[in-house]
Design a protein around this motif. Structure first.
Motif, mmCIF file in Angstrom:
data_model
loop_
_atom_site.group_PDB
_atom_site.id
_atom_site.type_symbol
_atom_site.label_atom_id
_atom_site.label_comp_id
_atom_site.label_asym_id
_atom_site.label_seq_id
_atom_site.Cartn_x
_atom_site.Cartn_y
_atom_site.Cartn_z
ATOM 1 N N GLN B 3 0.830 -1.203 0.000
ATOM 2 C CA GLN B 3 0.000 0.000 0.000
ATOM 3 C C GLN B 3 0.861 1.248 0.000
ATOM 4 O OE1 GLN B 3 -2.839 -0.268 3.200
ATOM 5 N NE2 GLN B 3 -4.355 -0.962 1.729
ATOM 6 N N GLN B 5 0.668 5.261 0.809
ATOM 7 C CA GLN B 5 -0.207 6.179 1.536
ATOM 8 C C GLN B 5 0.347 7.608 1.556
ATOM 9 O OE1 GLN B 5 -1.137 5.553 5.861
ATOM 10 N NE2 GLN B 5 -2.981 4.673 4.951
ATOM 11 N N SER B 19 -14.772 7.817 4.990
ATOM 12 C CA SER B 19 -13.862 7.366 3.946
ATOM 13 C C SER B 19 -14.608 6.591 2.874
ATOM 14 C CB SER B 19 -12.749 6.510 4.545
ATOM 15 O OG SER B 19 -13.307 5.388 5.180
ATOM 16 N N GLY B 20 -13.987 6.530 1.700
ATOM 17 C CA GLY B 20 -14.600 5.837 0.570
ATOM 18 C C GLY B 20 -13.659 5.886 -0.610
ATOM 19 N N GLU B 21 -14.119 5.332 -1.734
ATOM 20 C CA GLU B 21 -13.286 5.360 -2.933
ATOM 21 C C GLU B 21 -13.391 6.719 -3.609
ATOM 22 O OE1 GLU B 21 -13.744 2.270 -5.799
ATOM 23 O OE2 GLU B 21 -13.160 0.697 -4.397
ATOM 24 N N THR B 56 -18.961 7.303 -2.478
ATOM 25 C CA THR B 56 -17.617 7.765 -2.856
ATOM 26 C C THR B 56 -17.171 8.922 -1.970
ATOM 27 O OG1 THR B 56 -18.511 9.380 -4.411
ATOM 28 C CG2 THR B 56 -17.978 7.205 -5.303
ATOM 29 N N ASP B 123 -8.891 5.289 -5.595
ATOM 30 C CA ASP B 123 -8.046 5.349 -4.396
ATOM 31 C C ASP B 123 -8.940 5.349 -3.159
ATOM 32 O OD1 ASP B 123 -5.765 5.537 -5.903
ATOM 33 O OD2 ASP B 123 -5.483 7.699 -5.596
ATOM 34 N N LEU B 124 -8.435 4.788 -2.068
ATOM 35 C CA LEU B 124 -9.192 4.870 -0.821
ATOM 36 C C LEU B 124 -8.835 6.207 -0.160
ATOM 37 C CD1 LEU B 124 -11.060 3.514 1.282
ATOM 38 C CD2 LEU B 124 -8.982 2.696 2.415
ATOM 39 N N GLU B 126 -9.579 8.905 3.005
ATOM 40 C CA GLU B 126 -10.241 9.217 4.271
ATOM 41 C C GLU B 126 -10.200 10.723 4.484
ATOM 42 O OE1 GLU B 126 -10.159 7.304 8.544
ATOM 43 O OE2 GLU B 126 -8.830 9.039 8.468
ATOM 44 N N THR B 137 -4.928 6.379 0.059
ATOM 45 C CA THR B 137 -4.257 5.082 0.001
ATOM 46 C C THR B 137 -4.468 4.461 -1.369
ATOM 47 O OG1 THR B 137 -4.772 4.830 2.343
ATOM 48 C CG2 THR B 137 -3.981 2.870 1.181
ATOM 49 N N LYS B 139 -4.389 1.337 -3.719
ATOM 50 C CA LYS B 139 -4.333 -0.125 -3.656
ATOM 51 C C LYS B 139 -3.474 -0.597 -4.816
ATOM 52 C CE LYS B 139 -9.004 -0.478 -1.959
ATOM 53 N NZ LYS B 139 -10.359 -0.558 -2.486
#
Lengths: 401, 141
Positions: B3, B5, B19-21, B56, B123-124, B126, B137, B139
């Motif tokens: 990962q 970040q 948080s979400g994509e 999202t 992307d993730l 937050e 983050t 992936k």
């Protein structure tokens, strides 16, 4: 933000939970824009919509014991009595309108049901600090009357009406009211209709305060109403300048505050044609006509009456106005002319309301308003946009030439 | 799976942590032009027209459009659980700001410009509006 002792007390609930919520929201807005303090307002206009979110929020304030310190004028929902006479109104739709009416009545609003308060029921003077929501209203009070309002949401304007104050930022301050985009209009502005199309070029104009040059010396209130409504559909504009009309802008130089514009945009006939084409589906056949977004003035109703007199409509036509215009149209014979042709002249009704969603779903119509056409796309209605006279002729023939 | 970040500073408009994509639009948004039953953007010409914003972290320029329908759009999406979890914008304007605060959806602005070079759809992300921090983050397969 620095609050006065009284504002702090309101925030802490001394005036009830409703007023506290209103103040809490306004403080959050103020802090996000780095406002230092609250300032008193003398007028407000709430873009009440009879939509769930707006009524839900207004009810929450009312249940919290809120009452408007500055009684605001309000936008229309729909005229329940009128539509119950001419059609079936679903029980849930009727209940919703009653809920909205009772909520705003309870909050102490002035129930004008008119999205054009700046033409009659709620006109500010130069420099007055006010809280006006509604697409066409915010730019009109800033740019034409010279009052000071941020581009309030319906909900933030209602909070302001309850607390009597607004956070001081944005268009309330001299430095943010100056123009920064020079918009050179080279298109032929032949009638009020071209201002609908000019307003819809908001994406090309971009973010900022436009200064329009190259417009005719005389511009009607209807044209300015159209310009503001469409600017705030295609973009977000609380303020613009038209030198010679905007009180703060006798000349372009003054409009820019002596600075150079950060950007120059040229609007030509081609730009307006592109907007018109965006709202022109392939087929010219129409099944209804819906006019009045924003609500039409008596002068526009007269234009309709002149075209329609002694003719019969082929498709249903609704003309939306405020209650004063309806009364005037009755006195002046325009109401009879429209009715005899088979049309409806309805007061206190917005085009984005259940009676129209249900009867026109899946159909193609004609309207004078790009704003109406744009939003109704989500309700599975397709609109062709034309000037008022062409719309009425289309309703007589059942097709748009 | 490794990962990658990155952390960026931002400025709180509407409080909260979510948080979400990531989903990035190059345009201004009006949430009335998102279909509430699906979360799909129906604003013709928007760079994310046809995309689904459900759940999202939505990254876009700012708000546009009328003073009442923005809140209704967000309200309907919230009721159908199709609203974005958080929003990151460049240009705050009152209508969107007030609507996000009323609907209690975290909203931030004034993000480090490097964020925009870094973040990509999927992307993730937050958003901690309260602390003024965004964590991205990536992936990696």
């Amino acid at each position: 933000m620095k609050l006065t002792a009284n504002e702090q007390a309101m925030l802490e609930g001394k005036y009830g939970a409703g007023a506290a919520l209103a103040m809490e929201i306004q403080v959050a807005i103020g802090e996000s824009f780095d406002a230092e303090r609250m300032v008193e307002i003398t007028r407000a206009h709430v873009a009440t919509s009879n939509q769930e979110a707006d009524t839900w929020f207004a009810e929450k304030l009312l249940l919290g014991g809120a009452y408007c310190k500055i009684r605001p004028t309000v936008n229309p929902g729909f005229n329940l009595k009128y539509f119950q006479q001419i059609s079936e109104v679903a029980e849930e739709d009727a209940k919703m309108m009653e809920r909205t009416h009772n909520t705003y009545k309870g909050l102490g609003a002035v129930l004008t049901y008119d999205c054009t308060p700046y033409l009659g029921s709620n006109i500010p003077h130069l420099g007055e600090i006010i809280a006006f929501s509604e697409s066409s209203a915010t730019p009109y009070v800033n740019a034409v009357w010279g009052a000071r309002s941020n581009r309030e949401a319906s909900q933030s304007a209602l909070c302001a009406a309850i607390t009597g104050v607004v956070p001081e930022f944005g268009l309330l301050l001299d430095e943010n009211r100056k123009g920064d985009i020079l918009v050179r209009v080279e298109a032929d502005m032949k009638s009020d209709f071209e201002y609908q199309l000019l307003g819809f070029t908001g994406k090309k104009i971009g973010i900022g305060v436009p200064v329009f040059v190259g417009l005719p010396a005389k511009i009607s209130p209807e044209a300015l109403m159209n310009l503001g409504a469409q600017l705030n559909t295609s973009g977000a504009f609380g303020m613009y300048h038209i030198p010679g009309i905007t009180p703060e802008a006798p000349t372009p130089e003054v409009a820019f505050g002596g600075k150079k514009p950060v950007r120059e945009v040229v609007i030509t006939n081609k730009d307006l044609k592109e907007i018109l084409e965006y709202f022109s589906p392939a087929s010219g056949t129409i099944e209804f006509a819906l006019l009045g977004c924003p609500l039409l003035t008596i002068s526009q109703v007269r234009d309709i009456a002149l075209v329609i007199e002694n003719k019969k409509l082929k498709v249903p036509m609704f003309v939306l106005v405020n209650s004063l215009t309806k009364e005037l149209a009755k006195r002046m014979g325009y109401l009879d002319a429209i009715r005899e042709a088979g049309g409806h002249l309805v007061e206190d009704t917005c085009m984005d309301q259940p009676p129209f969603w249900h009867s026109f779903k899946g159909k193609v119509g004609v309207t004078e308003s790009p704003k109406c056409a744009f939003y109704m796309n989500r309700r599975e209605m397709t609109y062709i946009v034309r000037d008022i006279e062409t719309c009425v002729e289309a309703a007589i023939k059942g097709e748009v030439k | 799976m490794s990962q990658d970040q990155n952390v960026f500073k931002c400025h709180k408009i509407s409080k909260g942590v979510a948080s979400g994509e990531a989903l990035v639009s190059q345009d201004d948004m009006n949430f009335y032009m998102v279909e509430p039953s699906t979360g799909i953007v129906v604003d013709r010409g928007n760079s994310i027209e046809g995309r689904n914003i459900t759940g999202t972290v939505l990254i876009f320029r700012g708000g546009k459009g009328s003073s009442v329908v923005m809140a209704d759009g967000l309200y309907q999406l919230t009721m159908t659980k199709r609203a974005p979890r958080a929003m990151i914008i460049k240009n705050p304007e009152t209508v969107l700001v007030a609507s996000a605060i009323v609907m209690k959806i975290p909203l931030v602005d004034r993000v480090d410009p490097k964020f925009y070079d870094t973040v990509q759809d999927g992307d993730l992300v937050e958003v901690d509006a309260n602390q003024g921090i965004i964590t991205v983050t990536r992936k990696q397969a």
